[in-house]
Design a protein around this motif. Structure first.
Motif, PDB file in Angstrom:
ATOM      1  N   ASP A 123      90.535  -6.298  57.555  1.00 43.45           N
ATOM      2  CA  ASP A 123      89.814  -6.999  58.666  1.00 43.45           C
ATOM      3  C   ASP A 123      90.428  -8.171  59.361  1.00 43.45           C
ATOM      4  OD1 ASP A 123      89.477  -8.986  56.728  1.00 43.45           O
ATOM      5  OD2 ASP A 123      87.232  -9.103  56.996  1.00 43.45           O
ATOM      6  N   ASP A 124      91.709  -8.562  59.028  1.00 45.40           N
ATOM      7  CA  ASP A 124      92.633  -9.564  59.803  1.00 45.40           C
ATOM      8  C   ASP A 124      92.818  -8.881  61.429  1.00 45.40           C
ATOM      9  OD1 ASP A 124      94.827 -10.990  60.815  1.00 45.40           O
ATOM     10  OD2 ASP A 124      94.920 -11.959  58.868  1.00 45.40           O
ATOM     11  N   PRO A 125      92.751  -9.630  62.217  1.00 39.98           N
ATOM     12  CA  PRO A 125      93.098  -9.060  63.434  1.00 39.98           C
ATOM     13  C   PRO A 125      94.618  -8.881  63.659  1.00 39.98           C
ATOM     14  CG  PRO A 125      92.435 -11.469  63.664  1.00 39.98           C
ATOM     15  CD  PRO A 125      91.922 -10.917  62.403  1.00 39.98           C
ATOM     16  N   ARG A 126      95.377  -9.312  62.549  1.00 40.15           N
ATOM     17  CA  ARG A 126      96.854  -8.883  62.891  1.00 40.15           C
ATOM     18  C   ARG A 126      96.762  -7.384  62.464  1.00 40.15           C
ATOM     19  NH1 ARG A 126      99.714 -12.149  58.466  1.00 40.15           N
ATOM     20  NH2 ARG A 126      97.565 -11.847  57.540  1.00 40.15           N
ATOM     21  N   PHE A 127      95.925  -6.849  61.560  1.00 41.05           N
ATOM     22  CA  PHE A 127      96.421  -5.438  61.110  1.00 41.05           C
ATOM     23  C   PHE A 127      95.208  -4.503  61.452  1.00 41.05           C
ATOM     24  CE2 PHE A 127      97.977  -8.407  57.492  1.00 41.05           C
ATOM     25  CZ  PHE A 127      99.355  -8.236  58.079  1.00 41.05           C
ATOM     26  N   SER A 128      94.188  -5.083  62.298  1.00 37.76           N
ATOM     27  CA  SER A 128      93.219  -4.076  62.525  1.00 37.76           C
ATOM     28  C   SER A 128      92.431  -4.525  63.938  1.00 37.76           C
ATOM     29  CB  SER A 128      92.084  -3.634  61.388  1.00 37.76           C
ATOM     30  OG  SER A 128      91.231  -4.920  61.166  1.00 37.76           O
ATOM     31  N   HIS A 129      91.604  -3.487  64.510  1.00 38.67           N
ATOM     32  CA  HIS A 129      90.685  -3.819  65.725  1.00 38.67           C
ATOM     33  C   HIS A 129      89.334  -3.634  64.972  1.00 38.67           C
ATOM     34  CE1 HIS A 129      94.471  -3.498  68.088  1.00 38.67           C
ATOM     35  NE2 HIS A 129      94.592  -2.154  67.330  1.00 38.67           N
ATOM     36  N   GLY A 130      88.349  -4.476  65.566  1.00 33.79           N
ATOM     37  CA  GLY A 130      87.146  -4.469  64.900  1.00 33.79           C
ATOM     38  C   GLY A 130      86.685  -4.729  63.694  1.00 33.79           C
ATOM     39  N   HIS A 131      87.608  -5.700  63.024  1.00 36.19           N
ATOM     40  CA  HIS A 131      87.099  -6.203  61.761  1.00 36.19           C
ATOM     41  C   HIS A 131      87.467  -4.997  60.650  1.00 36.19           C
ATOM     42  CE1 HIS A 131      85.946 -10.156  62.798  1.00 36.19           C
ATOM     43  NE2 HIS A 131      85.072  -9.738  63.452  1.00 36.19           N
ATOM     44  N   GLY A 132      88.454  -4.352  60.904  1.00 41.14           N
ATOM     45  CA  GLY A 132      88.966  -3.047  60.174  1.00 41.14           C
ATOM     46  C   GLY A 132      88.433  -1.811  60.429  1.00 41.14           C
ATOM     47  N   LEU A 133      87.713  -1.592  61.437  1.00 37.20           N
ATOM     48  CA  LEU A 133      87.188  -0.128  61.960  1.00 37.20           C
ATOM     49  C   LEU A 133      88.472   0.468  62.266  1.00 37.20           C
ATOM     50  CD1 LEU A 133      84.274  -1.043  64.011  1.00 37.20           C
ATOM     51  CD2 LEU A 133      84.373   0.098  61.919  1.00 37.20           C
ATOM     52  N   ARG A 134      89.518   0.050  62.834  1.00 40.83           N
ATOM     53  CA  ARG A 134      90.746   0.773  63.406  1.00 40.83           C
ATOM     54  C   ARG A 134      91.792   0.055  62.742  1.00 40.83           C
ATOM     55  NH1 ARG A 134      93.442   1.851  68.171  1.00 40.83           N
ATOM     56  NH2 ARG A 134      91.831   0.676  69.165  1.00 40.83           N
ATOM     57  N   LEU A 135      92.696   0.601  62.038  1.00 44.05           N
ATOM     58  CA  LEU A 135      93.903  -0.166  61.130  1.00 44.05           C
ATOM     59  C   LEU A 135      95.068  -0.030  62.455  1.00 44.05           C
ATOM     60  CD1 LEU A 135      93.866   0.898  57.439  1.00 44.05           C
ATOM     61  CD2 LEU A 135      93.156  -1.222  58.652  1.00 44.05           C
ATOM     62  N   ASN A 136      95.960  -0.941  62.551  1.00 44.61           N
ATOM     63  CA  ASN A 136      97.066  -1.270  63.372  1.00 44.61           C
ATOM     64  C   ASN A 136      98.210  -0.858  62.378  1.00 44.61           C
ATOM     65  OD1 ASN A 136      99.472  -1.684  64.903  1.00 44.61           O
ATOM     66  ND2 ASN A 136      98.333  -3.526  65.733  1.00 44.61           N
ATOM     67  N   LYS A 137      98.376   0.580  62.254  1.00 45.28           N
ATOM     68  CA  LYS A 137      99.458   1.160  61.445  1.00 45.28           C
ATOM     69  C   LYS A 137     100.892   0.549  61.814  1.00 45.28           C
ATOM     70  CE  LYS A 137      96.827   4.568  59.373  1.00 45.28           C
ATOM     71  NZ  LYS A 137      96.739   6.055  59.420  1.00 45.28           N
ATOM     72  N   ARG A 138     101.093   0.275  62.750  1.00 46.86           N
ATOM     73  CA  ARG A 138     102.718  -0.068  63.422  1.00 46.86           C
ATOM     74  C   ARG A 138     102.542  -1.631  62.836  1.00 46.86           C
ATOM     75  NH1 ARG A 138     104.477   0.599  69.321  1.00 46.86           N
ATOM     76  NH2 ARG A 138     104.311   2.850  68.772  1.00 46.86           N
ATOM     77  N   ALA A 139     101.523  -2.186  63.007  1.00 44.25           N
ATOM     78  CA  ALA A 139     101.731  -3.723  62.546  1.00 44.25           C
ATOM     79  C   ALA A 139     101.732  -3.916  61.127  1.00 44.25           C
ATOM     80  CB  ALA A 139     100.394  -4.475  63.098  1.00 44.25           C
ATOM     81  N   ILE A 140     100.779  -3.079  60.229  1.00 46.53           N
ATOM     82  CA  ILE A 140     100.813  -3.078  58.894  1.00 46.53           C
ATOM     83  C   ILE A 140     102.425  -2.605  58.362  1.00 46.53           C
ATOM     84  CG2 ILE A 140      99.998  -1.840  56.816  1.00 46.53           C
ATOM     85  CD1 ILE A 140      97.516  -1.840  58.325  1.00 46.53           C
ATOM     86  N   HIS A 141     102.891  -1.539  59.115  1.00 47.79           N
ATOM     87  CA  HIS A 141     104.239  -1.080  58.578  1.00 47.79           C
ATOM     88  C   HIS A 141     105.282  -2.386  58.800  1.00 47.79           C
ATOM     89  CE1 HIS A 141     107.910   1.351  58.406  1.00 47.79           C
ATOM     90  NE2 HIS A 141     108.407   1.199  59.776  1.00 47.79           N
ATOM     91  N   ALA A 142     105.332  -2.859  59.937  1.00 43.03           N
ATOM     92  CA  ALA A 142     106.238  -4.143  60.154  1.00 43.03           C
ATOM     93  C   ALA A 142     106.220  -5.106  59.285  1.00 43.03           C
ATOM     94  CB  ALA A 142     106.120  -4.503  61.677  1.00 43.03           C
TER      95      ALA A 142
END
Length: 263
Positions: A123-142
């Protein structure tokens, strides 16, 4: 003291990261009940808990990570008394945990390296939007790629499932996740059990570096040599009681060995 030294030769400051006072806690059998246990871990110190397996060490790790609650006694983290024993609350209090069973407690085997690395931060804004509702896969990968490089995790890619990794690489994933959260207290339970010499050395180096950053480390290990090598102070646990406390710089091996048998 320099970072590469095994023991802190300086006077450790008065800042206490963890204090346990008069703790009684349930055990799965009589020997593992915690009975009137008191000790503290200072910032920038490794406190080793020595003892034969099954003498309350598992319960102690569970207590300091909020998995179980004491029947009586107090736990203080950074000077604040803990009122509610809950793993998430302890994480928020700055407690990180390298558990004794990598696969049962530390990792989700079917999930990828990347997913395990951000397990506590979805739920970290670095890795997702809306407290974990939609993961930021590119950021997680990096992020996963940078962590694999920093902690020398050897795998085909960050999408590989952790189940497929060697024990040493699995432990590196856990250590990366737990240290990157910037803990004030790090509980390490049997951190090198089953690891080869290279992975063991890596784990020990990470402990020394964390201590140099001011982390208070509680090292629970049945490996007597590991306790002697890594600890600034040593507490001996027998049948859930503390039998003695010893300096880690020139530890009296015979006295510690006797204390481990309850004498």
């Amino acid at each position: 003291a320099f970072v590469g030294s095994k023991h802190v030769e300086r006077e450790v400051g008065d800042d206490v990261a963890l204090r346990v006072e008069g703790i009684y806690a349930p055990g799965d059998r009589e020997l593992s009940k915690i009975r009137n246990m008191s000790f503290s871990v200072k910032k920038g110190e490794i406190l080793g808990i020595a003892g034969v397996d099954g003498n309350g060490q598992t319960q102690l790790a569970q207590l300091i990570t909020g998995v179980i609650a004491p029947e009586s006694g107090t736990v203080q983290l950074k000077g604040d008394r803990v009122a509610v024993f809950d793993p998430n609350g302890f994480i928020e209090h700055g407690v990180s945990h390298v558990p004794e069973d990598r696969n049962l407690q530390g990792l989700i085997g079917d999930m990828s390296i990347a997913e395990n690395l951000v397990l506590k931060d979805t739920d970290d804004p670095r890795f997702s939007h809306g407290h974990g509702l939609r993961l930021n896969k590119r950021a997680i990968h990096a992020y996963a790629q940078s962590m694999m490089e920093k902690y020398d995790v050897r795998a085909t890619s960050d999408s590989q499932s952790v189940r497929e990794l060697s024990g040493g690489n699995q432990q590196k994933v856990i250590i990366a996740r737990e240290l990157e959260s910037g803990p004030s207290v790090l509980v390490m339970a049997h951190p090198t059990r089953g690891l080869d010499i290279g992975a063991t050395s890596f784990v020990h180096d990470q402990m020394i570096a964390a201590r140099a950053r001011g982390v208070g480390i509680l090292l629970i290990s049945a490996d007597f040599d590991e306790i002697l090598e890594m600890s600034d102070r040593i507490v001996v646990c027998f049948e859930g009681r503390i039998m003695g406390e010893f300096s880690g710089s020139k530890p009296p091996i015979n006295e510690i060995s006797l204390a481990m048998t309850g004498k």
